[in-house]
Design an enzyme around this catalytic site. Structure first.
Site, PDB file in Angstrom:
ATOM      1  N   HIS A 101       9.561   4.896  -8.089  1.00  0.00           N
ATOM      2  CA  HIS A 101       8.981   5.688  -6.939  1.00  0.00           C
ATOM      3  C   HIS A 101       9.592   5.413  -5.810  1.00  0.00           C
ATOM      4  O   HIS A 101       9.655   4.270  -5.521  1.00  0.00           O
ATOM      5  CB  HIS A 101       7.381   5.575  -6.967  1.00  0.00           C
ATOM      6  N   ASP A 109       8.365   6.258  -2.662  1.00  0.00           N
ATOM      7  CA  ASP A 109       7.404   5.992  -1.460  1.00  0.00           C
ATOM      8  C   ASP A 109       6.942   4.524  -1.509  1.00  0.00           C
ATOM      9  O   ASP A 109       7.034   3.868  -2.555  1.00  0.00           O
ATOM     10  CB  ASP A 109       6.308   6.952  -1.656  1.00  0.00           C
ATOM     11  N   ASP A 120       8.515  -3.156  -4.578  1.00  0.00           N
ATOM     12  CA  ASP A 120       7.902  -2.187  -4.947  1.00  0.00           C
ATOM     13  C   ASP A 120       8.079  -0.950  -4.064  1.00  0.00           C
ATOM     14  O   ASP A 120       7.639  -0.423  -3.272  1.00  0.00           O
ATOM     15  CB  ASP A 120       6.275  -2.432  -4.570  1.00  0.00           C
ATOM     16  N   GLU A 122       3.707   8.249  -5.679  1.00  0.00           N
ATOM     17  CA  GLU A 122       3.088   7.306  -6.525  1.00  0.00           C
ATOM     18  C   GLU A 122       2.119   6.552  -6.122  1.00  0.00           C
ATOM     19  O   GLU A 122       0.992   6.533  -6.809  1.00  0.00           O
ATOM     20  CB  GLU A 122       4.244   6.291  -7.384  1.00  0.00           C
ATOM     21  N   GLU A 123       2.018   5.880  -4.776  1.00  0.00           N
ATOM     22  CA  GLU A 123       1.058   5.094  -4.325  1.00  0.00           C
ATOM     23  C   GLU A 123      -0.082   5.885  -3.986  1.00  0.00           C
ATOM     24  O   GLU A 123      -1.362   5.146  -3.752  1.00  0.00           O
ATOM     25  CB  GLU A 123       1.550   4.503  -3.119  1.00  0.00           C
ATOM     26  N   GLU A 151       8.834  -0.964 -12.063  1.00  0.00           N
ATOM     27  CA  GLU A 151       7.852  -1.514 -11.348  1.00  0.00           C
ATOM     28  C   GLU A 151       7.953  -3.248 -11.324  1.00  0.00           C
ATOM     29  O   GLU A 151       8.471  -3.720 -12.394  1.00  0.00           O
ATOM     30  CB  GLU A 151       6.435  -1.183 -11.812  1.00  0.00           C
ATOM     31  N   HIS A 181       2.520  -4.811  -1.453  1.00  0.00           N
ATOM     32  CA  HIS A 181       1.712  -4.119  -0.417  1.00  0.00           C
ATOM     33  C   HIS A 181       1.429  -5.320   0.549  1.00  0.00           C
ATOM     34  O   HIS A 181       0.332  -4.991   1.331  1.00  0.00           O
ATOM     35  CB  HIS A 181       0.444  -3.766  -1.412  1.00  0.00           C
TER      36      HIS A 181
END
Length: 386
Positions: free
Chosen positions: A73, A75, A105, A137-138, A165, A359
């Site tokens: 992903h 984003d 990530d 995705e997030e 991931e 994150h």
């Protein structure tokens, strides 16, 4: 230039695109598309309904079923509430680590696949290699769901998918699904001294939460005897309850944010049906006895399928051969893997970096992890040639 050096160069470029989910990713997708087109790939931009985001789906080799899909992903999560030691969108290398938002990530994996694309272009034969870089995705895996619909319409099913991931290059064969909801309560405002003349939205929301807590206990008893997950049952979490304006005003509106992580088919439907019955038979009639315009509405934010471990999984076999790893694990976090599995594709999750870094402020990807990923992808190139 070595594959590692090229990957670092590409990763620095990717990090410089601030592709936070709330914004667009079009510049990043255009950049990746140019690199793949330079290798001779057929590239397709699949534009999101909002018009500011897109999936990229690209193919090296023939457009046939059974190909190998490398997916990540594009984003990233926001940085606005975090204290970084450096600019999060300017990749910094220090002490064997690459710092920047999205390094692990999961732009590190995307960069590695882009760096390997020229090798794949030279070696691909009858079995195609696909690249899928998705949006959103997030916040609900919306891009992957959109891509899956397009692939269905085209009748194209990859045989194997590797979702990159951050797993510290461990092979992951399963995780729970994730369903996210907001339940809205509309009542009737009034003076706090006359509670019977209003419909207190916060009180009805609290009763709804009570029902959720009851269902949480019932789900424990419904856990499959052979469930491989920890915990082995479907979980529910109430993340927020909002409503009200003052302590002497009957609140007319409230809402609850909650999520559910199913371990088996049917659990999500069971929970939603029980909550709907509770609302229809108890809560809403009581609300209507005071105000016929009062009510309760369930908003589905996202419903993402889990990744179910299977006995026969070509993706697991291939990645085991490429990495030398024995066995596979489960993880608690969710990915887009189940969406591709639902197409009939064999899927594993395997990528560089640790979810512990995702994150957070000062997110990083170690060079050792990135090199391990490149070694796996290089061996995949040799497999294509063979």
């Amino acid at each position: 230039m070595t594959h590692l050096a090229r990957t670092k160069q590409i990763l620095a470029d990717l990090i410089a695109f601030p592709s936070v989910s709330s914004d667009g990713n079009m510049d990043l997708i255009a950049y990746a598309a140019r690199l793949l087109e330079d290798c001779g790939a057929k590239v397709d931009h699949i534009i999101a309904p909002c018009g500011t985001k897109a999936n990229l789906f690209a193919t090296l080799g023939p457009e046939v079923d059974g190909g190998i899909l490398l997916s990540g992903h594009s984003d990233v999560v926001p940085v606005s509430d975090q204290q970084w030691a450096s600019d999060p969108f300017d990749m910094i290398e220090k002490d064997g680590k690459l710092f920047g938002r999205g390094t692990c990530d999961m732009k590190g994996f995307i960069a590695a696949t882009l760096a390997m694309a020229p090798l794949y272009a030279a070696k691909v034969k009858d079995r195609p290699v696909h690249f899928a870089f998705t949006y959103d995705e997030e916040i609900g895996c919306f891009g992957a769901q959109h891509l899956a619909e397009v692939l269905k319409e085209r009748g194209l099913t990859p045989g194997v998918a590797i979702i990159g991931e951050p797993t510290e290059m461990r092979i992951i064969e399963g995780h729970k699904g994730c369903c996210e909801y907001t339940t809205h309560f509309h009542g009737l405002a009034g003076h706090g001294s006359l509670p019977d003349r209003g419909v207190n939205a916060v009180e009805y929301a609290a009763r709804y939460v009570g029902k959720i807590l009851e269902l949480k206990d019932r789900l424990r008893a419904m856990a499959p005897a052979d469930s491989p997950f920890e915990p082995p049952w479907t979980t529910i979490n109430v993340g927020a309850l909002n409503g009200g304006v003052a302590n002497n005003v009957i609140p007319s509106n409230a809402w609850i944010d909650w999520e559910m992580r199913p371990v088996q088919d049917g659990d999500a439907d069971f929970v939603k049906e029980e909550l709907a019955r509770y609302c229809d038979e108890e809560l809403v009639p009581q609300m209507h006895s005071v105000d016929p315009d009062a009510g309760i509405r369930l908003e589905t934010i996202a419903e993402v399928a889990g990744l179910i471990p299977t006995e026969e999984n070509e993706a697991k076999r291939i990645v085991s051969e490429l990495t030398g790893a024995n066995g596979a694990d489960l993880v608690a976090f969710g990915t887009e893997a189940g969406i591709f599995q639902a197409l009939g594709t064999d899927v594993v999750v395997c990528g560089p970096g640790s979810i512990e870094q995702a994150h957070k402020a000062d997110e990083y990807l170690s060079l050792d992890q990135l090199q391990q990923c490149l070694t796996m992808l290089e061996r995949l190139g040799d497999r294509l040639h063979g």
